[in-house]
Write an enzyme that holds these catalytic residues in place. Sequence first.
Site, PDB file in Angstrom:
ATOM      1  N   THR A  10      34.453  21.701  44.174  1.00 24.54           N
ATOM      2  CA  THR A  10      35.048  22.917  44.735  1.00 24.54           C
ATOM      3  C   THR A  10      35.617  23.774  43.616  1.00 24.54           C
ATOM      4  O   THR A  10      35.661  23.360  42.455  1.00 24.54           O
ATOM      5  CB  THR A  10      36.221  22.570  45.674  1.00 24.54           C
ATOM      6  OG1 THR A  10      37.186  21.840  44.913  1.00 24.54           O
ATOM      7  CG2 THR A  10      35.769  21.786  46.886  1.00 24.54           C
ATOM      8  N   LYS A  15      35.435  22.302  36.574  1.00 24.76           N
ATOM      9  CA  LYS A  15      34.081  22.521  36.072  1.00 24.76           C
ATOM     10  C   LYS A  15      34.069  23.295  34.752  1.00 24.76           C
ATOM     11  O   LYS A  15      33.371  22.916  33.815  1.00 24.76           O
ATOM     12  CB  LYS A  15      33.245  23.289  37.125  1.00 24.76           C
ATOM     13  CG  LYS A  15      33.129  22.571  38.457  1.00 24.76           C
ATOM     14  CD  LYS A  15      32.332  23.370  39.461  1.00 24.76           C
ATOM     15  CE  LYS A  15      32.905  24.741  39.757  1.00 24.76           C
ATOM     16  NZ  LYS A  15      34.252  24.705  40.373  1.00 24.76           N
ATOM     17  N   SER A  16      34.842  24.382  34.698  1.00 25.54           N
ATOM     18  CA  SER A  16      34.825  25.195  33.473  1.00 25.54           C
ATOM     19  C   SER A  16      35.440  24.422  32.312  1.00 25.54           C
ATOM     20  O   SER A  16      34.992  24.544  31.167  1.00 25.54           O
ATOM     21  CB  SER A  16      35.585  26.507  33.686  1.00 25.54           C
ATOM     22  OG  SER A  16      34.951  27.245  34.705  1.00 25.54           O
ATOM     23  N   ASP A  86      27.833  28.114  32.951  1.00 29.10           N
ATOM     24  CA  ASP A  86      28.920  28.056  33.933  1.00 29.10           C
ATOM     25  C   ASP A  86      28.691  29.093  35.040  1.00 29.10           C
ATOM     26  O   ASP A  86      27.905  30.023  34.877  1.00 29.10           O
ATOM     27  CB  ASP A  86      30.268  28.312  33.237  1.00 29.10           C
ATOM     28  CG  ASP A  86      31.439  27.789  34.075  1.00 29.10           C
ATOM     29  OD1 ASP A  86      31.226  26.878  34.899  1.00 29.10           O
ATOM     30  OD2 ASP A  86      32.563  28.296  33.927  1.00 29.10           O
ATOM     31  N   GLU A  87      29.419  28.922  36.143  1.00 31.75           N
ATOM     32  CA  GLU A  87      29.299  29.801  37.315  1.00 31.75           C
ATOM     33  C   GLU A  87      27.828  29.918  37.729  1.00 31.75           C
ATOM     34  O   GLU A  87      27.355  30.998  38.112  1.00 31.75           O
ATOM     35  CB  GLU A  87      29.905  31.189  37.036  1.00 31.75           C
ATOM     36  CG  GLU A  87      31.343  31.193  36.506  1.00 31.75           C
ATOM     37  CD  GLU A  87      32.408  30.784  37.533  1.00 31.75           C
ATOM     38  OE1 GLU A  87      32.054  30.549  38.703  1.00 31.75           O
ATOM     39  OE2 GLU A  87      33.584  30.664  37.146  1.00 31.75           O
ATOM     40  N   ILE A 170      29.658  37.533  46.892  1.00 31.50           N
ATOM     41  CA  ILE A 170      30.325  37.458  45.587  1.00 31.50           C
ATOM     42  C   ILE A 170      31.573  38.328  45.581  1.00 31.50           C
ATOM     43  O   ILE A 170      31.501  39.551  45.682  1.00 31.50           O
ATOM     44  CB  ILE A 170      29.378  37.891  44.444  1.00 31.50           C
ATOM     45  CG1 ILE A 170      28.147  36.995  44.414  1.00 31.50           C
ATOM     46  CG2 ILE A 170      30.106  37.828  43.097  1.00 31.50           C
ATOM     47  CD1 ILE A 170      27.180  37.286  43.279  1.00 31.50           C
TER      48      ILE A 170
END
Length: 220
Positions: A10, A15-16, A86-87, A170
């Site tokens: 989530t 993650k980053s 990323d993203e 987005i």
Amino acid sequence: MAELSFFTGTMDSGKSTLALQTDHNRTARGLHGRIFTSHDRAGEARLSSRLGLEQAAIEVDDSFDFWRYVVTELTAGARIDYLVCDEAQFYTASQVDQLAQVVDDLQLDVFAFGILTDFRSRLFPGSARLVELADRTHVLQVESLCWCGRRATHNARTEDGVMVVEGEVIVVGDITSEAERAVHAPEVGYEVLCRMHHRRRMTAARAHAVALGVDPLPFG
Ligand SMILES: Nc1ncnc2c1ncn2[C@@H]1O[C@H](COP(=O)(O)OP(=O)(O)O)[C@@H](O)[C@H]1O
Ligand SMILES: Cc1cn([C@H]2C[C@H](O)[C@@H](COP(=O)(O)O)O2)c(=O)[nH]c1=O
């Protein structure tokens, strides 16, 4: 053998941070990588973590071609051993296909990071393609928690503090803490929830209001 790895979780699951650590550990061993991102909260061409780390990155828009970029760089004599992406939820399905081609035909490792589903709990096209193509999909180990204490699995969007399930896919934004919400609910915020509370549109603020008897349950 090079691999396409997809790391997912989530919002606010780290993650980053892992993307930056992945790059750091390889750079420290003399490997050469490229970092990519798309619509990072810190602004264009930045990869940022909530732990305060930030790096320059290459911004990926819909017209960006990973295959062409890497081939052009290698042809010009650059050394590239791996890509950190990323993203990745915001990448197009074709861009994820290009990443798979980079792995298979150029033998470069690709590490992709992104959320799986949007605020409506629908798969992002980039993440769906990553699940289809990745050699390995990892769910991040640091669990984000719903306000009820269950593992958070879904990303909810709030507008002026109220959970919404319709709108643009987005919208760049951040998790709003309880303290921030108490002072001022931002126009658009995000909150991670367990499935049940996402289905019931029961954010922390709503649960609080229900507990105080000022908000009816969302039945009917
Ligand atoms: N003040 C803090 N102290 C310790 N950890 C924090 C703090 N703020 C955020 N984190 C941790 O940072 C991580 C979020 O980092 P980030 O890489 O930005 O997440 P993501 O990219 O998945 O949205 C979470 O694991 C969270 O627990
Ligand atoms: C659920 C959802 C999220 N976003 C945006 C909000 C953030 O800018 C990023 C996720 O970043 P993180 O590093 O994982 O926290 O995605 C969005 O645009 N649409 C959505 O539905």
